[in-house]
Design a protein around this motif. Sequence first.
Motif, PDB file in Angstrom:
ATOM      1  N   UNK A  57       0.832  -1.206   0.000  1.00  0.00           N
ATOM      2  CA  UNK A  57       0.000   0.000   0.000  1.00  0.00           C
ATOM      3  C   UNK A  57       0.866   1.256   0.000  1.00  0.00           C
ATOM      4  N   UNK A  58       1.824   1.324   0.907  1.00  0.00           N
ATOM      5  CA  UNK A  58       2.661   2.518   0.994  1.00  0.00           C
ATOM      6  C   UNK A  58       3.554   2.672  -0.237  1.00  0.00           C
ATOM      7  N   UNK A  59       4.028   1.566  -0.786  1.00  0.00           N
ATOM      8  CA  UNK A  59       4.854   1.649  -1.995  1.00  0.00           C
ATOM      9  C   UNK A  59       4.056   2.177  -3.178  1.00  0.00           C
ATOM     10  N   UNK A  63       2.879   6.542  -6.947  1.00  0.00           N
ATOM     11  CA  UNK A  63       1.967   7.506  -7.557  1.00  0.00           C
ATOM     12  C   UNK A  63       2.600   8.895  -7.554  1.00  0.00           C
ATOM     13  N   UNK A  64       3.262   9.223  -6.472  1.00  0.00           N
ATOM     14  CA  UNK A  64       3.951  10.515  -6.410  1.00  0.00           C
ATOM     15  C   UNK A  64       5.146  10.537  -7.362  1.00  0.00           C
ATOM     16  N   UNK A  84      -6.510   4.703  -8.363  1.00  0.00           N
ATOM     17  CA  UNK A  84      -5.187   5.079  -8.869  1.00  0.00           C
ATOM     18  C   UNK A  84      -4.107   4.152  -8.316  1.00  0.00           C
ATOM     19  N   UNK A  85      -4.200   3.813  -7.038  1.00  0.00           N
ATOM     20  CA  UNK A  85      -3.235   2.884  -6.448  1.00  0.00           C
ATOM     21  C   UNK A  85      -3.335   1.507  -7.092  1.00  0.00           C
ATOM     22  N   UNK A  86      -4.553   1.086  -7.401  1.00  0.00           N
ATOM     23  CA  UNK A  86      -4.751  -0.232  -8.005  1.00  0.00           C
ATOM     24  C   UNK A  86      -4.243  -0.290  -9.440  1.00  0.00           C
TER      25      UNK A  86
END
Length: 208
Positions: free
Chosen positions: A21-23, A28-29, A68-70
Amino acid sequence: CANPVTRREIRQLSQGERTAFFNAFKELRRRGTFDFYPNVHLDNSPVIHGNSVFLPWHRRFVRDLEVALQSIDPSVTVPYWDWTIDSQNPAASPVFTAGYAGGNGSGEDNCVQSGPFANYEVSVPEPHCLTRDFNQGNGISTWWPAESLRLMVSDADTYTELREGLEFGQHGNVHLGIRGDMSTMYAPNDPIFFLHHAMCDKVWSVWQ
């Protein structure tokens, strides 16, 4: 809904799942698309707080970030942080440890120095390190215990009562307890923002 998303309390995730999750959040950034989230929250802040759109707007906001994370890691969902578990000593929550989102800021600029977001640079509203500045020095004022939250939800006969009780109660307590970026309208710089609002959304979902 054909493929509903199941969100879990962040302590229910394995270390590998939390890392994923954090990665994804950091990736994304790195790709240059993350700044949309703090920018849109900042730009819309006058119309998304203190009125009826608060909960539905933030529900969609968290979901958009999740999608977006997915796109980076399909296994990722946004976990929620049940802050009632930590209500009597929030600063001791595992959420603030290196294996989760890192701890309080330190130094002159209150930069986060531990965990996956140690010395993490953000860009909104201008370049700076991710900051936290607990409102009791190294501690945070107590928050609502589970029973207080349960009573607020059960006593809310209308959406307005629920929204006002949550927004101006525990929702605000968390932002103003952690402070730093979290106490600003560019609070989405901090990944804890999304854990927090996923919990607010869960409260609304239970009431619904």
